[in-house]
Design a protein around this motif. Structure first.
Motif, PDB file in Angstrom:
ATOM      1  N   ASN A   1      -1.709  14.639   4.581  1.00 44.19           N
ATOM      2  CA  ASN A   1      -2.683  14.521   5.664  1.00 44.19           C
ATOM      3  C   ASN A   1      -2.046  14.076   6.970  1.00 44.19           C
ATOM      4  O   ASN A   1      -2.696  13.500   7.823  1.00 44.19           O
TER       5      ASN A   1
ATOM      6  N   ILE B   1     -10.207  -3.914  15.684  1.00 42.37           N
ATOM      7  CA  ILE B   1     -10.130  -2.631  14.984  1.00 42.37           C
ATOM      8  C   ILE B   1     -10.249  -2.875  13.491  1.00 42.37           C
ATOM      9  O   ILE B   1     -10.028  -3.978  13.010  1.00 42.37           O
ATOM     10  N   SER B   2     -10.591  -1.818  12.801  1.00 45.01           N
ATOM     11  CA  SER B   2     -10.695  -1.931  11.349  1.00 45.01           C
ATOM     12  C   SER B   2     -10.395  -0.579  10.743  1.00 45.01           C
ATOM     13  O   SER B   2     -10.502   0.450  11.414  1.00 45.01           O
ATOM     14  N   MET B   3     -10.003  -0.587   9.460  1.00 49.21           N
ATOM     15  CA  MET B   3      -9.984   0.660   8.727  1.00 49.21           C
ATOM     16  C   MET B   3     -11.457   0.973   8.480  1.00 49.21           C
ATOM     17  O   MET B   3     -12.222   0.083   8.087  1.00 49.21           O
ATOM     18  N   VAL B   4     -11.858   2.222   8.683  1.00 52.02           N
ATOM     19  CA  VAL B   4     -13.222   2.591   8.335  1.00 52.02           C
ATOM     20  C   VAL B   4     -13.160   3.658   7.245  1.00 52.02           C
ATOM     21  O   VAL B   4     -12.151   4.336   7.087  1.00 52.02           O
ATOM     22  N   ASN B   5     -14.242   3.778   6.508  1.00 52.96           N
ATOM     23  CA  ASN B   5     -14.349   4.686   5.366  1.00 52.96           C
ATOM     24  C   ASN B   5     -13.355   4.297   4.277  1.00 52.96           C
ATOM     25  O   ASN B   5     -12.601   3.353   4.430  1.00 52.96           O
ATOM     26  N   ARG B   6     -13.366   5.081   3.220  1.00 53.06           N
ATOM     27  CA  ARG B   6     -12.364   4.866   2.181  1.00 53.06           C
ATOM     28  C   ARG B   6     -11.807   6.229   1.801  1.00 53.06           C
ATOM     29  O   ARG B   6     -12.045   7.194   2.494  1.00 53.06           O
ATOM     30  N   THR B   7     -11.056   6.280   0.749  1.00 46.78           N
ATOM     31  CA  THR B   7     -10.399   7.502   0.272  1.00 46.78           C
ATOM     32  C   THR B   7      -9.446   8.024   1.357  1.00 46.78           C
ATOM     33  O   THR B   7      -9.044   7.286   2.244  1.00 46.78           O
ATOM     34  N   SER B   8      -9.120   9.311   1.281  1.00 42.58           N
ATOM     35  CA  SER B   8      -8.218   9.851   2.300  1.00 42.58           C
ATOM     36  C   SER B   8      -8.960  10.049   3.613  1.00 42.58           C
ATOM     37  O   SER B   8      -8.383  10.497   4.592  1.00 42.58           O
TER      38      SER B   8
ATOM     39  N   ILE C   1      -1.078   6.895   8.647  1.00 43.79           N
ATOM     40  CA  ILE C   1      -0.717   6.864   7.229  1.00 43.79           C
ATOM     41  C   ILE C   1      -1.378   5.685   6.514  1.00 43.79           C
ATOM     42  O   ILE C   1      -0.956   5.291   5.432  1.00 43.79           O
ATOM     43  N   SER C   2      -2.395   5.103   7.149  1.00 43.00           N
ATOM     44  CA  SER C   2      -3.186   4.036   6.510  1.00 43.00           C
ATOM     45  C   SER C   2      -2.357   2.852   6.025  1.00 43.00           C
ATOM     46  O   SER C   2      -2.657   2.266   4.995  1.00 43.00           O
TER      47      SER C   2
ATOM     48  N   THR D   1     -10.068   7.616   5.236  1.00 39.22           N
ATOM     49  CA  THR D   1      -9.972   6.333   5.930  1.00 39.22           C
ATOM     50  C   THR D   1      -9.103   6.466   7.184  1.00 39.22           C
ATOM     51  O   THR D   1      -8.159   7.246   7.215  1.00 39.22           O
TER      52      THR D   1
ATOM     53  N   GLY E   1       0.768  -1.232   0.000  1.00 46.39           N
ATOM     54  CA  GLY E   1       0.000   0.000   0.000  1.00 46.39           C
ATOM     55  C   GLY E   1       0.801   1.285   0.000  1.00 46.39           C
ATOM     56  O   GLY E   1       0.432   2.243  -0.666  1.00 46.39           O
TER      57      GLY E   1
ATOM     58  N   GLU F   1     -10.292   2.438  13.558  1.00 45.22           N
ATOM     59  CA  GLU F   1     -11.230   2.620  14.656  1.00 45.22           C
ATOM     60  C   GLU F   1     -11.591   1.294  15.302  1.00 45.22           C
ATOM     61  O   GLU F   1     -11.748   0.293  14.616  1.00 45.22           O
TER      62      GLU F   1
END
Ligand SMILES: Cc1cc2nc3c(=O)[nH]c(=O)nc-3n(C[C@H](O)[C@H](O)[C@H](O)COP(=O)(O)O)c2cc1C
Ligand code: SF4
Ligand code: SF4
Ligand code: SF4
Ligand code: SF4
Ligand code: FES
Ligand code: FES
Lengths: 155, 419, 874
Positions: C93, C165-172, C147-148, C174, C44, C177
């Motif tokens: 970001n 925990i998980s990555m939530v949302n997408r795009t920048s 930094i995802s 994300t 990634g 949480e």
């Protein structure tokens, strides 16, 4: 929260279509959203329980997809496309009209709870742009007048 | 040319199995059931059929790879995620001619010895879902689907799986992740889906239109089929035409029809007979072409020679009044919204490009902004995990390459893009 | 053979590896961010892009595998440009708050930007805003820095198996949480924090208390909590440990820790630590000097020994003390006091189980490497949840399960839910029936050979139990049992992980026999769960009433003589008392003096009231500890000991691996336990003459036949495994003294409507020590009573409601927690919190074979409380 018996039964019946229960996650979230209009955190936990997927994972999945709603919606959901074909055919003006007529902001709900508005990427109606989906109905070749006429059919 | 893919769609009951059968449908299936799976693959190879999802990969070759993998079971997935802006060609197939797709998938399933098929349908097509499900039900009733297809002991189950608003799920590995109930992010390749796809089993992913061509190949035979349109990527092709043309819509034309023919012969030319300024020929990710570059045969082989790509065959026509930097900004917003967030250049770079474009279109751009934009796009291009990021960089680079003056005008005159 | 050229250097490889790995082999470092050696490649961050000849695009070296003839360049202009570009993108970001960020100094992003990065980012618009989250007591989340890379998420789901925990949302947009969006409510292993390359998730406990460059020294040592024995590195500033991190190179834990090991160490700096010796005067403990305390103890011991003989004196050793402490302790008891009355909590379950299996299979049979669990082809878990008792061992089971290795669990093991394909939860105390049925079915599939070993002869005599009989006894459908047998019979060399719940029972010996038979039938390797860091060491050092150092029986004259001769002394020949017999002895008056080293027997032994009664009858109770405990309150003399971090020594873990415990900081007040004992011994006229723990180890290396010539350097090499450098006892194939279980009795059903109380093993606590940890208390501060959903419904109790639990021994009141997974007729209560431990209300019966308390599910009456009453009456 417990899922209603109906929702739980529908999810369980979907399970048989897949070799792996995890594959039912998106369909199950749809079932919940159809019943409740949105997907509450408690519902995510309950779906996770049913499919043996951890709650955090369900949340990660549910928030990835833009068509899952994470707050309660108005009675009718307007999904208006503003992507390029719709844009050049006048979609932006339609956004203004919705704001003027119903007080609708993108990602917002009209004060009377009648409509919610979501701006969409292309919805596959570019040849008949601009276009929108209201709930599950397509409305195409929209203009400043017929958009209101159309929406007035949704109480 | 006689229509095949869209034949009969004027019939209001075209989605009904009886109408479909009446018009000659499911004959190819009967034929396929008499064939050995390997022979079907051979015929598809010979036909020269290439995938209609955008990349143009030879379909027969893909099938042969999956067939050669000994792992079982095998899965057949239909990519009905049609998310490339400007593209709406799969929609009439799904809504008006679902049995053609179903027939194509059953034949393909037989060819691959796959017992399970899924149609990954974009969430934005709720009506297609109902239509497809009704059609699948009819096909089960007629024993075209199920445990004993046409009494030949062949099994194939098919169902619709609804996506939920993620363009990236059109990318085949992201589609598979999504079908597995995960976040739709692309996977590392290799292993390719033909070896380790859905549930780590050999999996073939094809576009709706690709599957819909399969019965045709069997019906008329690979030789006849390969004579249609361009010689190195033959067959009928659906073009979605939108924007400023008199008769927008989906057209079934031979592969290799020129862009000019599509716009002026078939679609009646530019609306109001205005001047044409630009055309995006194959969906938003393909390079925009200026008005003087319309004499290109629309196929996978020739378009790159003319500075663009066939992509999904989605032609978007812009007349002289269109503010192209604004179109470019909207396109980049799309990519920003659809970036899956996995890789750095796409996740962060596209947002940066959007903000520069935003200031240019907002009338507050600076002198160096165009070069900065180009440099950011260069830093995205070729460095992303999947082609989505490249698509965004392509858009920026080609809009600037062909229409730099319009960007400069915004900056120099400090004009906001009009509504 | 694959030949690759990287930056002009050619290497040959047997099998394809990633370019990144190949480069590493040639000493070429390619910068990475999303890659981590314990995790699968992700691809990634795109920092590791390299140029490959004949490929137009740059390729990610972490995901691209080498092929024969490949020519790779890692530092060309194009590569360097791309790297710089990726860093510039990441800074878009990323809050540039290095001066404020605790990660500064050990942040991968900061280091890379310094080395390759853009001088200044050209992104001028606003950054993503995301306020730092302090919703969790342990983990601070600062998503402006994320930094995802997803390293934390992959760690939590793929390695820890918690998926909290998980990555939530997408795009920048994300970010990472936990489900609640605030508090993590997870296993708090902190392994996610450990792999975060930046300061996006950090330990709140260390917030602003240190900066990496403040660290003055680091000490590699061993965790003080459980029998896994994870390697840790203590980072020290001044005289305090500022942080514990896993030692990632040598340790068996390979860079992983559990919550206790990572955060629980802070008990050492608890202000409640004992600071001065105390003697009871006029009924209360009063501070005194060390020499007065030593004199007092010596005097008392002398008196009692003269009056009642050495056998009236008993000693309790500790699984938290080092081998050196325990060795010196047993030597003191045997040679100075003249008593074999030495035992410890290990005598309740770990030691008898180990002895039992050794009798059948030979000494050291349970000494199996933990890493072997994830490499076995099947796992059978019984008697407790290893993910709570021995968490890092538990991860091995989860890892195996993720590799599709079948796991079967018997009993309530919530940490393996979702990892075990076969989960059998029998009714309380009916495991024997289930085991017998599993064995019976297994023997049908894989009959014993015609030519039988003595143990196989014994197995042949075990009465068969049918699936239906088992079903009616333990309440598990026969189909489920036979499905488990299906899975077991596919295994060729499984791991059997056995916990104390199955041992500490009236039918404990029958359970062990059935398990041994199952192990034989399955060709399994046995792992014994161990709750304390040095239970194995207690056995090896001879802290058992019947065992000398080196695993030699006291009963054998020659061993006794040999041991005595080293010191020109005589080892008493009478077998000593077990711990439970000591308590009974104290109660009945036969035991007059009890010397307790580092154990809280008034709390950790069931029926606290009885134990306290017994202690109050003693003429002399000496307690060495680091805290005031339920036991010190009855003591005549209390002596402050040095904590785990304040001493050198060694621990032997459950796999039989000796590890070097190093002194990290100076003791606040206490002395090493061995030193205290040696001082008392000196006053009693026997000078032990140890300068330090090395001297003791040298002596052990001489006297113990198992530890011949063992040194700390052997341990530091990481490979000091059973039988260390010595010899185990030769195995006597004639197995004597095993009673055949009475199947009829074992098949009797528990009474239907009764509710039984059992001990809940809480992941976040460790006996009574961890209650002194601020960190662990902030995760789990209150004991709960766990009940199943049907029982909850019957009582109309919701999670959080208070209930009272009463038994013949007393009553406690606790908040209830409902776990839908629990069997109906049991309530589980942890034994960690003062005044509210399970052992307050749990009685026991003597298990004659083990001379240890049997904790047969004790009948309890549960009532919902309308009012929450905090005070509990004795
Ligand atoms: C970002 C991205 C989006 C895509 N979207 C679609 C899509 O919407 N529909 C589709 O058929 N293929 C799409 N593709 C192509 C698929 O990855 C894949 O090549 C295709 O489904 C293969 O089918 P075909 O060989 O029949 O074309 C997309 C590819 C990428 C990289
Ligand atoms: S380029 Fe990277 S971030 Fe963008 S969609 Fe593909 S994988 Fe996701
Ligand atoms: S502390 Fe451990 S369990 Fe909790 S989120 Fe981090 S990795 Fe997962
Ligand atoms: S919190 Fe840390 S480890 Fe997790 S994704 Fe963000 S930067 Fe990576
Ligand atoms: S598993 Fe045991 S030894 Fe390892 S960190 Fe946890 S408590 Fe310590
Ligand atoms: S752009 Fe609006 S529907 Fe395609
Ligand atoms: S380390 Fe290779 S992409 Fe991150």
């Amino acid at each position: 929260m417990k899922l209603s018996d109906k929702v739980a039964a529908e999810i369980n019946s979907i399970k048989s279509r897949y070799q792996d229960p995890r594959s039912c996650l998106l369909p199950s979230l749809y079932v919940v959203q159809k019943a409740d209009g949105w997907i509450a955190p408690e519902a995510m936990a309950a779906v996770g329980e049913l499919l043996n997927v951890p709650g955090a994972t369900v949340k990660g999945v549910a928030t990835f997809y833009s068509m899952f709603r994470h707050k309660p919606m108005g009675r009718h959901l307007i999904q208006l496309c503003t992507n390029v074909a719709c844009l050049v055919m006048g979609a932006e003006e339609l956004v203004d009209i919705l704001k003027g007529k119903y007080g609708l902001e993108p990602n917002g709900t009209s004060p009377d709870g009648r409509f919610s508005l979501v701006i969409m990427e292309c919805i596959g109606a570019c040849g008949t742009a601009p276009a929108m989906l209201v709930d599950t109905d397509f409305h195409e070749n929209l203009n400043e007048k017929n958009i209101i006429d159309t929406l007035e059919n949704y109480k | 040319m006689e229509k095949y893919l869209l034949r009969n769609i004027e019939n209001p009951n075209s989605a009904d199995i009886n109408e479909y059968v009446k018009a000659g449908g499911y004959k190819a299936l009967a034929k396929a059931m008499d064939m050995k799976p390997a022979d079907i693959i051979e015929q598809v190879k010979k036909s020269g059929l290439r995938g209609r999802g955008g990349a143009g990969f030879p379909t027969g070759m893909k099938w042969a790879f999956a067939a050669a993998d000994p792992k079982m079971p095998k899965y057949l997935l239909c990519n009905a995620d049609e998310g490339e802006p400007g593209t709406f060609k799969d929609r009439p197939l799904l809504e008006k001619n679902p049995h053609l797709l179903i027939e194509g998938m059953i034949i393909s399933g037989h060819a691959l010895r796959a017992k399970y098929g899924y149609i990954y349908l974009r969430g934005e097509y709720p009506q297609a879902k109902d239509i497809l499900e009704a059609a699948i039900k009819q096909a089960y009733e007629k024993k075209f689907l199920g445990d004993n297809i046409l009494g030949r002991g062949v099994k194939f189950d098919l169902c619709v799986h609804q996506g939920a608003g993620a363009y990236i799920c059109g990318e085949e590995t992201a589609l598979i992740e999504s079908l597995e109930g995960r976040r739709g992010q692309p996977r590392i390749k290799p292993p390719f889906p033909v070896n380790e796809g859905f549930l780590a089993k050999p999996t073939v992913v094809n576009n709706v239109e690709t599957f819909s061509n399969v019965p045709y190949v069997l019906e008329i035979g690979p030789e006849e089929y390969s004579k249609i349109g361009s010689s190195d990527c033959p067959g009928p092709k659906l073009f979605s035409v939108s924007g400023h043309v008199k008769k927008p819509g989906v057209y079934e034309l031979p592969m290799g029809t020129t862009l000019r023919d599509i716009i002026y012969t078939h679609c009646g030319g530019v609306t109001g007979d205005k001047k044409l300024k630009a055309v995006i020929p194959g969906g938003i990710s393909t390079p925009v072409l200026p008005a003087d570059k319309l004499d290109c045969p629309m196929d996978f082989v020739n378009m790159p020679k003319h500075g663009s790509m066939l992509g999904s065959g989605a032609v978007m026509v812009f007349d002289e009044t269109v503010d192209l930097p604004k179109v470019c900004l909207r396109a980049i917003k799309f990519f920003e919204h659809e970036s899956c967030g996995k890789c750095t250049p796409c996740r962060e770079g596209i947002g940066w490009m959007r903000s520069i474009l935003g200031r240019i279109c907002g009338g507050t751009g600076n002198a160096g902004d165009i070069d900065l934009l180009l440099e950011v796009s260069k830093n995205v291009m070729g460095k992303t995990f999947c082609p989505l990021g490249d698509g965004a960089a392509t858009v920026v680079q080609n809009f600037i390459k062909n229409f730099r003056n319009e960007f400069e005008a915004h900056i120099n005159n400090k004009v906001r893009a009009e509504r | 053979m694959i030949t690759v050229t990287i930056n002009g250097k050619q290497i040959k490889l047997e099998k394809p590896v990633s370019i990144l790995e190949a480069a590493k082999m040639t000493g070429i470092k390619i910068p990475t961010l999303c890659h981590h050696k314990s995790l699968e490649a992700y691809g990634g961050c795109r920092l590791c892009l390299v140029e490959i000849e004949k490929m137009p695009r740059l390729q990610a070296s972490c995901t691209q595998y080498v092929t024969d003839g490949m020519v790779v360049w890692t530092e060309t202009g194009r590569v360097v440009e791309a790297r710089k570009a990726m860093l510039e993108f990441l800074l878009i970001n990323h809050a540039l708050d290095c001066p404020y960020c605790d990660k500064a100094g050990e942040c991968d992003l900061q280091d890379l930007v310094m080395k390759y990065g853009p001088a200044a980012g050209r992104f001028t618009e606003g950054k993503r805003k995301h306020p730092e989250s302090y919703d969790d007591p342990i983990i601070v989340r600062n998503m402006e820095r994320c930094i995802s890379c997803t390293r934390c998420v992959r760690m939590c789901s793929k390695v820890q198996g918690a998926s909290a925990i998980s990555m939530v949302n997408r795009t920048s947009k994300t970010f990472v949480e936990p489900f609640s969006g605030g508090r993590y409510n997870c296993e708090y292993c902190g392994n996610c924090i450990n792999v975060c390359p930046v300061g996006a998730i950090m330990s709140r406990l260390h917030k602003h208390t240190y900066r990496p460059w403040f660290i003055e020294k680091t000490v590699d040592t061993v965790c003080s909590f459980c029998g896994v024995g994870c390697s840790v590195t203590a980072q020290i500033r001044g005289n305090s440990i500022v942080r514990i991190i896993p030692e990632s190179e040598k340790g068996l834990n390979r860079g992983l820790l559990c919550n206790r090991g990572r955060f629980g160490y802070d008990y050492i700096s608890n202000s409640g630590r004992l600071k001065s010796p105390m003697i009871r005067k006029n009924g209360s403990l009063q501070e005194t000097t060390w020499s007065e305390a030593f004199m007092y103890i010596a005097q008392k011991i002398k008196e009692i020994k003269e009056k009642n003989g050495g056998a009236a004196i008993a000693g309790v050793a500790s699984g938290r003390c080092t081998n050196e402490d325990n060795y010196v302790f047993q030597k003191f008891m045997r040679l100075v006091v003249g008593s074999n009355n030495i035992d410890s909590i290990a005598g309740f379950a770990y030691a008898p189980a180990r002895k039992f299996f050794e009798k059948i299979f030979g000494q050291g049979v349970t000494a199996n490497p933990i890493q072997g669990i994830s490499r076995s082809d099947g796992i059978f878990v019984i008697g407790g949840d290893p993910t709570a008792i021995n968490p890092v061992l538990g991860l091995q089971i989860r890892a195996a399960s993720q590799k599709d290795i079948p796991v079967a669990t018997v009993g309530y093991a919530p940490g393996l839910k979702g990892f075990a394909a076969n989960r059998l939860i029998p009714k309380p105390s009916t495991e024997a029936a289930l085991l017998a049925a599993l064995l019976t079915e297994m023997l049908k599939r894989k009959p014993l050979p015609a030519e039988k070993t003595p143990f196989e002869e014994i197995i042949g005599k075990i009465q068969p139990v049918s699936l239906n009989e088992a079903e009616s006894a333990c309440g598990i459908a026969s189909g489920e049992i036979s499905a488990c047998v299906d899975s077991l019979s596919g295994m060729t060399n499984p791991a059997l992980v056995i916990g104390r719940d199955i041992i500490q029972r009236s039918e404990g010996q029958a359970n062990l026999l059935l398990l041994a038979a199952l192990a034989q039938a399955l060709n399994g390797r046995i792992y014994l769960s161990s709750e304390l860091p040095n239970e194995q060491g207690l056995i090896d050092m001879g802290c058992l009433p019947d065992m000398l150092p080196g695993g030699r029986p006291v009963a054998v004259d020659s061993f006794r003589k040999r041991y005595g001769e080293f010191f020109n002394a005589e080892v008493p020949s009478a077998q000593g008392l077990s711990l439970m017999e000591m308590v009974e002895g104290a109660h009945s008056g036969n035991i007059k003096a009890l010397y307790v080293m580092g154990e809280n027997i008034a709390f950790n032994i069931p029926d606290n009231k009885f134990v306290k009664d017994a202690l109050s009858r003693l003429e002399l109770l000496v307690v060495q500890d680091i805290f005031t405990t339920e036991t010190t309150r009855f003591a005549h003399v209390v002596l402050p000991a040095a904590s785990w971090a304040e001493r050198e020594g060694s621990y032997t873990n459950l796999e039989g691996r000796m590890q070097h415990l190093k002194k990290a900081i100076d003791s606040v007040a206490g002395l090493e336990d061995w030193k205290i004992i040696a001082e008392v011994s000196k006053v009693l006229g026997v000078d032990m003459n140890y300068r330090d723990s090395r001297d003791i180890l040298a002596e052990i290396a001489k006297v113990s036949p198992l530890h011949k010539g063992v040194t700390y350097e052997d341990m530091d090499s990481g490979e000091c495994m059973w039988p260390y450098k010595g010899e185990p006892l030769r195995h006597d194939l004639n197995i004597v003294g095993i009673d055949m279980p009475d199947m009829k009795a074992l098949l009797k059903k528990p009474e239907k409507d009764k509710v039984y109380i059992g001990v809940d093993k809480v992941l976040f606590h460790s006996a009574s020590l961890s209650r002194n940890s601020f960190a662990l208390n902030s995760i789990y501060s209150e004991p709960h009573a766990k009940i199943g959903k049907n029982l909850a419904a019957k009582l109309s109790v919701a999670s959080g409601d208070h209930i009272s639990i009463s038994t013949g021994a007393g009553a406690i009141e606790l908040a209830a927690v409902i776990d839908s997974d629990m069997p109906d007729n049991i309530v589980l209560v942890p034994n960690n919190f003062e005044g509210r431990g399970a052992f307050r209300v749990m009685g026991w019966k003597m298990n004659a074979a083990f001379k240890a308390p049997a904790l047969d599910g004790m009948e309890a009456v549960l009532k919902k409380l309308e009012r929450v009453s905090a005070e509990v009456s004795e």
